[in-house]
Design an enzyme around this catalytic site. Structure first.
Site, mmCIF file in Angstrom:
data_model
loop_
_atom_site.group_PDB
_atom_site.id
_atom_site.type_symbol
_atom_site.label_atom_id
_atom_site.label_comp_id
_atom_site.label_asym_id
_atom_site.label_seq_id
_atom_site.Cartn_x
_atom_site.Cartn_y
_atom_site.Cartn_z
ATOM 1 N N ARG A 36 0.786 -1.240 0.000
ATOM 2 C CA ARG A 36 0.000 0.000 0.000
ATOM 3 C C ARG A 36 0.818 1.290 0.000
ATOM 4 O O ARG A 36 0.246 2.367 0.011
ATOM 5 C CB ARG A 36 -1.003 0.043 1.161
ATOM 6 C CG ARG A 36 -2.077 -0.988 1.065
ATOM 7 C CD ARG A 36 -3.228 -0.707 1.956
ATOM 8 N NE ARG A 36 -2.855 -0.646 3.357
ATOM 9 C CZ ARG A 36 -3.714 -0.558 4.351
ATOM 10 N NH1 ARG A 36 -5.001 -0.499 4.097
ATOM 11 N NH2 ARG A 36 -3.316 -0.510 5.582
ATOM 12 N N ASP A 37 2.134 1.212 -0.015
ATOM 13 C CA ASP A 37 2.927 2.442 -0.110
ATOM 14 C C ASP A 37 4.207 2.204 -0.914
ATOM 15 O O ASP A 37 5.280 2.655 -0.546
ATOM 16 C CB ASP A 37 3.255 3.002 1.281
ATOM 17 C CG ASP A 37 3.736 4.459 1.229
ATOM 18 O OD1 ASP A 37 3.452 5.157 0.234
ATOM 19 O OD2 ASP A 37 4.400 4.895 2.179
ATOM 20 N N LEU A 38 4.071 1.493 -2.023
ATOM 21 C CA LEU A 38 5.222 1.292 -2.900
ATOM 22 C C LEU A 38 5.560 2.611 -3.585
ATOM 23 O O LEU A 38 4.680 3.281 -4.121
ATOM 24 C CB LEU A 38 4.926 0.229 -3.960
ATOM 25 C CG LEU A 38 4.876 -1.206 -3.458
ATOM 26 C CD1 LEU A 38 4.415 -2.128 -4.584
ATOM 27 C CD2 LEU A 38 6.226 -1.647 -2.925
#
Length: 168
Positions: A36-38
């Protein structure tokens, strides 16, 4: 860092890095974990003499990862900021708790687009403007910015940036 904005990478380097990102993120997905935060800041390139290319990637900061338990109950870190605007999938812009692995595919598409073109697909004045672009605007075709990118790779990147998860 080579993955940060404003720098284009060579095609072979992009393919090597993307292949490793896909392998690492795929392994997380197999365990029921959605990052969810690449973003480039969470992809570290480290020397590794054991590899032919002498370098491997490590995915960092699973702090906002979504973990799905065996019963299908989603768990998330309470009160966390869930993503970085430039790399958020459209569905994540609406409801970060409802995302699945398709949101990570979108983020990988943004990273690849950036590595090949030197720019993210969407920028804007503030968080809301960027989120609206993810939700409503198609990204500029990659080959308009980087015509040297093979059609097949450009097509893959653009599919990764599809607005609906089912199209990724």
């Amino acid at each position: 860092d080579r993955l940060k904005r404003q720098s284009r990478l060579g095609l072979k380097e992009v393919q090597r890095i993307l292949r490793q990102i896909v392998d690492a993120v795929g392994a997380a997905h197999e365990k029921g974990i959605v990052h969810r935060d690449l973003k480039p800041e969470n992809v570290m390139l480290v020397a590794d003499r054991e590899l032919v290319d002498g370098e491997r990637i490590k995915i960092l900061d699973f702090g906002v990862a979504k973990i799905t338990q065996q019963r299908g109950v989603a768990m998330t870190q309470a009160g966390a900021v869930l993503g970085t605007a430039e790399y958020m999938a459209p569905e994540q812009c609406l409801n970060a708790k409802a995302v699945d692995e398709k949101a990570d595919i979108y983020a990988m598409g943004v990273i690849c687009y950036e590595m090949l073109s030197g720019a993210v697909p969407f920028t804007g004045e503030g968080l809301g403007a960027i989120l609206l672009k993810h939700l409503q605007e198609p990204p500029r075709p990659l080959r308009e910015i980087a015509p040297e990118v093979p059609e097949e790779l450009a097509g893959l990147v653009m599919r990764m940036l599809a607005k609906t998860p089912a199209e990724r």
